[in-house]
Design a protein around this motif. Structure first.
Motif, mmCIF file in Angstrom:
data_model
loop_
_atom_site.group_PDB
_atom_site.id
_atom_site.type_symbol
_atom_site.label_atom_id
_atom_site.label_comp_id
_atom_site.label_asym_id
_atom_site.label_seq_id
_atom_site.Cartn_x
_atom_site.Cartn_y
_atom_site.Cartn_z
ATOM 1 N N UNK A 155 2.076 3.273 9.592
ATOM 2 C CA UNK A 155 1.104 4.037 8.821
ATOM 3 C C UNK A 155 1.838 4.894 7.795
ATOM 4 N N UNK A 156 1.580 4.651 6.534
ATOM 5 C CA UNK A 156 2.145 5.475 5.468
ATOM 6 C C UNK A 156 1.104 6.522 5.087
ATOM 7 N N UNK A 157 1.403 7.775 5.385
ATOM 8 C CA UNK A 157 0.505 8.868 5.017
ATOM 9 C C UNK A 157 0.984 9.426 3.695
ATOM 10 N N UNK A 158 0.418 8.905 2.615
ATOM 11 C CA UNK A 158 0.880 9.225 1.257
ATOM 12 C C UNK A 158 0.172 10.488 0.765
ATOM 13 N N UNK A 159 0.953 11.403 0.229
ATOM 14 C CA UNK A 159 0.516 12.785 0.060
ATOM 15 C C UNK A 159 0.458 13.204 -1.418
ATOM 16 N N UNK A 160 -0.541 12.684 -2.139
ATOM 17 C CA UNK A 160 -0.736 13.117 -3.517
ATOM 18 C C UNK A 160 0.350 12.689 -4.482
ATOM 19 N N UNK A 161 0.943 11.523 -4.252
ATOM 20 C CA UNK A 161 2.019 11.054 -5.121
ATOM 21 C C UNK A 161 1.518 10.767 -6.532
ATOM 22 N N UNK A 162 2.408 10.932 -7.490
ATOM 23 C CA UNK A 162 2.079 10.661 -8.897
ATOM 24 C C UNK A 162 2.961 9.562 -9.481
ATOM 25 N N UNK A 163 3.780 8.935 -8.635
ATOM 26 C CA UNK A 163 4.741 7.945 -9.136
ATOM 27 C C UNK A 163 4.388 6.517 -8.732
ATOM 28 N N UNK A 164 3.194 6.299 -8.185
ATOM 29 C CA UNK A 164 2.789 4.953 -7.815
ATOM 30 C C UNK A 164 3.161 4.535 -6.405
ATOM 31 N N UNK A 165 3.590 5.485 -5.571
ATOM 32 C CA UNK A 165 3.908 5.155 -4.181
ATOM 33 C C UNK A 165 2.742 4.455 -3.500
ATOM 34 N N UNK A 166 1.536 4.975 -3.713
ATOM 35 C CA UNK A 166 0.351 4.397 -3.072
ATOM 36 C C UNK A 166 0.105 2.966 -3.513
ATOM 37 N N UNK A 167 0.367 2.664 -4.766
ATOM 38 C CA UNK A 167 0.147 1.312 -5.284
ATOM 39 C C UNK A 167 1.102 0.307 -4.642
ATOM 40 N N UNK A 168 2.328 0.723 -4.430
ATOM 41 C CA UNK A 168 3.309 -0.157 -3.795
ATOM 42 C C UNK A 168 2.885 -0.481 -2.364
ATOM 43 N N UNK A 169 2.468 0.540 -1.625
ATOM 44 C CA UNK A 169 2.056 0.326 -0.238
ATOM 45 C C UNK A 169 0.789 -0.515 -0.175
ATOM 46 N N UNK A 170 -0.145 -0.274 -1.086
ATOM 47 C CA UNK A 170 -1.378 -1.066 -1.132
ATOM 48 C C UNK A 170 -1.059 -2.546 -1.333
ATOM 49 N N UNK A 171 -0.133 -2.822 -2.241
ATOM 50 C CA UNK A 171 0.261 -4.215 -2.486
ATOM 51 C C UNK A 171 0.873 -4.838 -1.237
ATOM 52 N N UNK A 172 1.756 -4.115 -0.566
ATOM 53 C CA UNK A 172 2.424 -4.644 0.616
ATOM 54 C C UNK A 172 1.441 -4.837 1.775
ATOM 55 N N UNK A 173 0.459 -3.928 1.885
ATOM 56 C CA UNK A 173 -0.495 -3.982 2.998
ATOM 57 C C UNK A 173 -1.417 -5.190 2.916
ATOM 58 N N UNK A 174 -1.610 -5.736 1.720
ATOM 59 C CA UNK A 174 -2.478 -6.902 1.567
ATOM 60 C C UNK A 174 -1.963 -8.098 2.352
ATOM 61 N N UNK A 175 -0.649 -8.164 2.518
ATOM 62 C CA UNK A 175 -0.028 -9.288 3.228
ATOM 63 C C UNK A 175 0.501 -8.901 4.598
ATOM 64 N N UNK A 176 0.181 -7.688 5.036
ATOM 65 C CA UNK A 176 0.736 -7.207 6.308
ATOM 66 C C UNK A 176 -0.340 -6.494 7.115
ATOM 67 N N UNK A 177 -0.903 -7.140 8.126
ATOM 68 C CA UNK A 177 -1.984 -6.531 8.910
ATOM 69 C C UNK A 177 -1.538 -5.360 9.769
ATOM 70 N N UNK A 178 -0.234 -5.151 9.888
ATOM 71 C CA UNK A 178 0.287 -4.037 10.681
ATOM 72 C C UNK A 178 0.623 -2.810 9.836
#
Length: 229
Positions: A32-55
């Motif tokens: 679980x990545x608890x992303x905390x108001x990032x402004x550098x695209x951290x959330x976008x990277x995790x979102x992309x990775x999560x699409x192919x990773x059910x865990x």
């Protein structure tokens, strides 16, 4: 659990390394990545990775909450019986993870990575080591908890203990780790320090500045000390 703020430089590497380490000894896990108001695209990277990773799961906050609230949110979302959280920079070698898990399985309570007990191997600037040693001496004197490293960002807990300790914590900043340990000890749960291999991060910019943050940490420390009943 991986609390993350502006970690685009290293979040993908971190997730891949954590998953590889966990897969080596368990088939049942969640990251679980608890992303905390990032402004550098951290959330976008995790979102992309999560699409192919059910865990893999992303908890995104549009505004900065602080480490404490981020971890509490991840705890509420999680389903596991044992909870581990660590810093995204992976300064702590993941080889220690099975040992921390085993300690919690056998003893309950909390197991924490420690840079200041026998068997630890640490590569760190002398100035930061001095700051850390001084801080930990002060905490031990104030709370008599016997812990040598309150702020290593690698901790494992039994879920029931985590719910009691984390939900009772007030700090959301860098004092959060210390408050969590002291609360755990005060409630009678065991806290075991496990020696780790630890190397100062060499990518990105450290979120902790001893000079800038020492005043805030000191205020939180004293406020917690004198608020205890």
């Amino acid at each position: 659990m991986l609390p993350a703020f502006n970690e685009a430089v290293q979040i993908e590497r971190c997730i891949l390394e954590v998953e590889a380490a966990v897969k080596a000894f368990s088939k049942s896990y969640e990251i679980i990545v608890s992303e905390d108001g990032s402004t550098d695209g951290t959330d976008k990277i995790v979102t992309r990775m999560a699409k192919d990773n059910p865990n893999l799961f992303l908890l995104h906050s549009p505004k900065r909450l602080g480490k404490g609230k981020g971890i509490k949110n991840a705890l509420s979302f999680s389903k596991g019986k044992i909870i581990t959280f660590m810093d995204v920079d992976l300064a702590t070698d993941l080889d220690c993870l099975p040992q921390l898990l085993q300690v919690v399985k056998e003893n309950g309570g909390m197991a924490i990575g420690s840079r200041h007990v026998k068997g630890s191997v640490v590569q760190r600037r002398a100035s930061r080591t001095l700051f850390s040693l001084t801080y930990n001496i002060i905490v031990r004197l104030l709370f008599l908890d016997g812990i040598h490293d309150h702020q290593c960002g690698f901790k494992t807990m039994d879920r029931e203990v985590a719910e009691v300790v984390l939900n009772g914590a007030n700090s959301d900043g860098y004092f959060f780790d210390t408050e969590m340990i002291v609360r755990c000890k005060n409630l009678g749960f065991p806290v075991v320090e496990v020696p780790v291999k630890w190397s100062e991060r060499d990518k990105g910019i450290s979120k902790v500045n001893p000079i800038r943050d020492s005043t805030k940490i000191g205020k939180d420390l004293l406020a917690f000390r004198f608020s205890r009943k």
